[in-house]
Scaffold this active site. Structure first.
Site, PDB file in Angstrom:
ATOM      1  N   CYS A 155     -41.307  -8.927   8.382  1.00  0.00           N
ATOM      2  CA  CYS A 155     -41.509  -7.512   8.336  1.00  0.00           C
ATOM      3  C   CYS A 155     -41.286  -7.207   6.927  1.00  0.00           C
ATOM      4  CB  CYS A 155     -40.169  -6.850   8.959  1.00  0.00           C
ATOM      5  SG  CYS A 155     -40.007  -4.984   8.930  1.00  0.00           S
ATOM      6  N   ASP A 199      -9.631   6.285  -8.018  1.00  0.00           N
ATOM      7  CA  ASP A 199     -10.450   5.528  -6.997  1.00  0.00           C
ATOM      8  C   ASP A 199     -11.100   4.496  -7.487  1.00  0.00           C
ATOM      9  OD1 ASP A 199     -11.508   5.133  -4.498  1.00  0.00           O
ATOM     10  OD2 ASP A 199     -13.090   6.867  -4.614  1.00  0.00           O
ATOM     11  N   GLU A 241      -5.029   0.096 -11.905  1.00  0.00           N
ATOM     12  CA  GLU A 241      -6.521   0.234 -11.349  1.00  0.00           C
ATOM     13  C   GLU A 241      -7.559   0.105 -12.391  1.00  0.00           C
ATOM     14  OE1 GLU A 241      -7.445   1.836  -7.268  1.00  0.00           O
ATOM     15  OE2 GLU A 241      -5.599   1.524  -8.386  1.00  0.00           O
ATOM     16  N   CYS A 282     -40.997  -1.374  15.424  1.00  0.00           N
ATOM     17  CA  CYS A 282     -40.186  -1.279  13.962  1.00  0.00           C
ATOM     18  C   CYS A 282     -41.355  -0.279  13.353  1.00  0.00           C
ATOM     19  CB  CYS A 282     -40.371  -2.710  13.289  1.00  0.00           C
ATOM     20  SG  CYS A 282     -39.864  -2.324  11.470  1.00  0.00           S
ATOM     21  N   TYR A 297       0.305   2.019 -13.769  1.00  0.00           N
ATOM     22  CA  TYR A 297       0.912   2.831 -13.389  1.00  0.00           C
ATOM     23  C   TYR A 297       2.342   2.581 -12.871  1.00  0.00           C
ATOM     24  CZ  TYR A 297      -1.907   1.701  -9.650  1.00  0.00           C
ATOM     25  OH  TYR A 297      -2.668   0.906  -8.482  1.00  0.00           O
ATOM     26  N   SER A 320       0.921  -1.235   0.059  1.00  0.00           N
ATOM     27  CA  SER A 320      -0.140   0.125   0.143  1.00  0.00           C
ATOM     28  C   SER A 320       0.992   1.376   0.246  1.00  0.00           C
ATOM     29  CB  SER A 320      -0.995  -0.073   1.147  1.00  0.00           C
ATOM     30  OG  SER A 320      -0.076  -0.252   2.296  1.00  0.00           O
ATOM     31  N   LYS A 362      -4.392   9.972  -8.336  1.00  0.00           N
ATOM     32  CA  LYS A 362      -4.793   8.760  -7.438  1.00  0.00           C
ATOM     33  C   LYS A 362      -6.287   8.207  -8.001  1.00  0.00           C
ATOM     34  CE  LYS A 362      -4.591   6.693  -3.045  1.00  0.00           C
ATOM     35  NZ  LYS A 362      -6.007   6.229  -2.896  1.00  0.00           N
TER      36      LYS A 362
END
Length: 634
Positions: free
Chosen positions: A393, A77, A135, A370, A187, A42, A75
């Site tokens: 529910c 995402d 990425e 609820c 990269y 990382s 960078k």
């Protein structure tokens, strides 16, 4: 493309590297693991100018140089991957995983058209072995179009481009991945056999010549900290004009020899940092806080905000996550609050602004019944969890059906998200027991389900009535009860009736079942609606058997032993070996601790091996594990 396909078929020229084979793999049961040729580390993250200057100062000091040249890049995402090319052809693609091993997503990555299956030979032949990092991401317009298609089809939209990309890459069926608008950018080239590269900039030029997707437009060289800071400022100001999401920049020492001298730490290289952008935030007012019932019965407090634009997006709602977080931040109805888009996507309440209070603000209390069905709500002692205990529910029904049919539950193949939605939408299932009363004719009403498929699904439902007590306990979706807790319960209770009649003290007396789990189980079985639903399932033919019951005093051969598994095993899947251990009285843990008796390691074992060494925990290979089982009489 059509002409190429026709020629390949006519002349028997089909090869794995052909563009026509972008989607050529069959769906898999699970993703295999792959060991990375070089660790996928990382990046150290820095958040301000002072930290960036400290990084530059450290590099200059350790290299004994007045100036260090860097390469700056956006960078992205997205999802990090490693691609391995051998003799110019793509052979392996893997996710980061724990840095040592990741998931093998080769078949899925082959469907991404910006990833070359064969490298180009443009005067400089590709190396015999090349490993690149990159990425996988979605452009914003593509992501928005994908969500519109999903909504039109009655499917849930994705939360953000990163989640959509990561989910697409990890699909078990490559055909599904191929339908998603994925792109890739590379990269880094940590392995390049026979390459004579002096700098990162040279490496990127080579990757570009070989046909790999490199970001040409936004990569820049910088010869000092001032240039890096200027690049960071330009990218932050222009990020909204980009076609894709970025959350900062990456700064790398350019000279590969200097990188070698700087070296790496355990988790990250010392020659690179990620310089993040500050989150986009603004101040608005909390108009109300409401409890939203999720598909699993969890009640989540959500702040309804006076609309405010943050980073070009109007924000009017934000999750407050749980009651504990509301209390810690002291957020009240009517408060002014500071809101940011976490990761530039998800609205997040950072803090209340108490200096703006005028005395009219009100504290939020989690409802005891609820909002969707009136069922009892159980709040955990630490205030982090609140759940509706009503099995039927309506806010949970579709998810309840999918959970009932899951592999760990009743294992009804073919009853997934789409069919569950259709069953509820067409009124065929109005409460959970209806699943077991469905007939062939009912299923043939569903759009897109042909007679043969409807018959197959009906036979799956019919077969699911004869099952184990463990599967029934998992299928019911009892809060805090997963497969492991279900096995503990089955070992101590002869049948379902025994559990229906157990009180909290009886349940909490079992090893590995604490007061909170015991309270959740008791509340579930004490609810009249749930007892009626279970009775109706039995009337519909549900007959759970229990082969794990061990009367008081009886011990399994693996009693008191805790195992941790890492890497790939040849004889069992991870679920199968976990069931084997637990069925014989043992325990399976996810991490190594002082209570671990054995670590069982197959090929690709990662950090758990070093953790075992640090704690002197015995490590067994698969043969050693089999030998242990034999000695124990398993």
């Amino acid at each position: 493309f059509a002409t190429l396909d026709e020629l390949e078929q006519a002349w028997d020229l089909v090869s794995d590297d052909s563009p026509t084979r972008r989607v050529g793999a069959a769906p898999r049961e699970e993703l295999a693991t792959v060991r990375h040729p070089a660790p996928m580390l990382s990046l150290e993250a820095v958040d301000d100018e002072a930290d960036l200057r400290a990084f530059d100062e450290r590099c200059r000091r350790e290299l004994d140089s007045d100036r260090v040249e860097y390469v700056c890049e956006p960078k992205y995402d997205g999802l990090s991957v490693a691609l391995v090319y051998e003799d110019g052809s793509l052979r392996i693609a893997g996710t980061r995983g724990d840095g040592e091993t990741g998931e093998d997503v080769t078949a899925n990555v082959r469907t991404i058209r910006t990833v070359p299956l064969v490298l180009r030979d443009t005067g400089a032949s590709p190396p015999s072995r090349l490993v690149v990092r990159g990425e996988i991401y979605m452009e914003i317009d593509d992501f928005n179009q994908l969500n519109r298609r999903r909504e039109d089809a009655g499917e849930r939209p994705f939360a953000n481009p990163r989640n959509a990309a990561a989910g697409a890459v990890r699909q078990l069926d490559p055909a599904v991945t191929a339908e998603r608008p994925l792109r890739a950018v590379v990269y880094e080239a940590p392995v390049c056999d026979g390459c004579d590269l002096g700098s990162h900039h040279d490496a990127l030029d080579a990757l570009r010549r070989w046909g790999l997707p490199v970001d040409d437009r936004h990569q820049e060289r910088a010869d000092d900290a001032e240039s890096v800071l200027a690049y960071h400022e330009r990218m932050e100001k222009g990020r909204d004009d980009l076609a894709y999401e970025i959350d900062g920049i990456v700064v790398k020492v350019d000279d590969l020899g200097e990188r070698e001298r700087l070296g790496t730490r355990q988790r990250d290289p010392r020659w690179a940092v990620a310089y993040k952008f500050p989150p986009r935030r603004d101040v608005t007012q909390v108009a109300d806080i409401v409890a939203q019932v999720g598909r699993t019965g969890t009640l989540t407090p959500v702040a309804r905000l006076e609309p405010v634009r943050i980073g070009g997006v109007e924000v009017s709602r934000a999750s407050l996550h749980n009651l504990a977080q509301i209390r810690r931040k002291d957020v009240r109805i009517g408060d002014a609050v500071e809101v940011e888009r976490a990761g530039d996507v998800i609205p997040y309440v950072v803090r209340a602004v108490p200096e703006r209070r005028d005395g009219s603000e009100q504290e939020f209390e989690m409802p005891r019944t609820c909002p969707a069905c009136g069922g009892e709500v159980v709040v955990s002692d630490d205030l982090k969890n609140a759940r509706c205990t009503n099995l039927n529910c309506p806010a949970q029904l579709e998810e309840r059906i999918r959970h009932l049919a899951s592999r760990a539950g009743l294992d009804i193949e073919g009853l997934g998200e789409k069919r569950s939605h259709q069953l509820v939408e067409h009124g065929l299932v109005t409460w959970l027991p209806d699943v077991l009363t469905l007939e062939r004719d009912d299923l043939q009403q569903l759009p897109g389900l042909a007679e043969k498929s409807a018959d197959k699904l009906w036979r799956e439902i019919d077969a699911a009535r004869e099952t184990s007590l463990v599967r029934v306990l998992v299928a019911l979706g009892i809060p805090l009860v997963g497969e492991h807790v279900a096995r503990v319960l089955a070992r101590h209770h002869r049948d379902l009736d025994s559990l229906l009649d157990a009180d909290e003290d009886d349940l909490a007396a079992h090893d590995e079942i604490g007061p909170e789990i015991a309270r959740s189980i008791h509340a579930f079985f004490a609810t009249d609606e749930n007892r009626r639903a279970i009775a109706r399932m039995r009337e519909a033919g549900l007959r759970p058997r229990n082969e794990l019951y061990a009367p008081t005093g009886a011990e399994g051969p693996l009693e008191d032993l805790t195992f941790v598994f890492t890497g790939e095993l040849e004889r069992w899947t991870r679920d199968e070996v976990s069931r084997l251990v637990e069925d014989h009285g043992g325990r399976v843990a996810s991490s190594v601790s002082g209570n671990t008796d054995y670590v069982v390691a197959g090929p690709g074992g990662g950090q758990k091996l070093s953790q075992a060494s640090e704690r002197d925990v015995p490590v067994l290979d698969e043969d050693g594990f089999v030998e242990l089982l034999s000695r124990k009489g398993v």
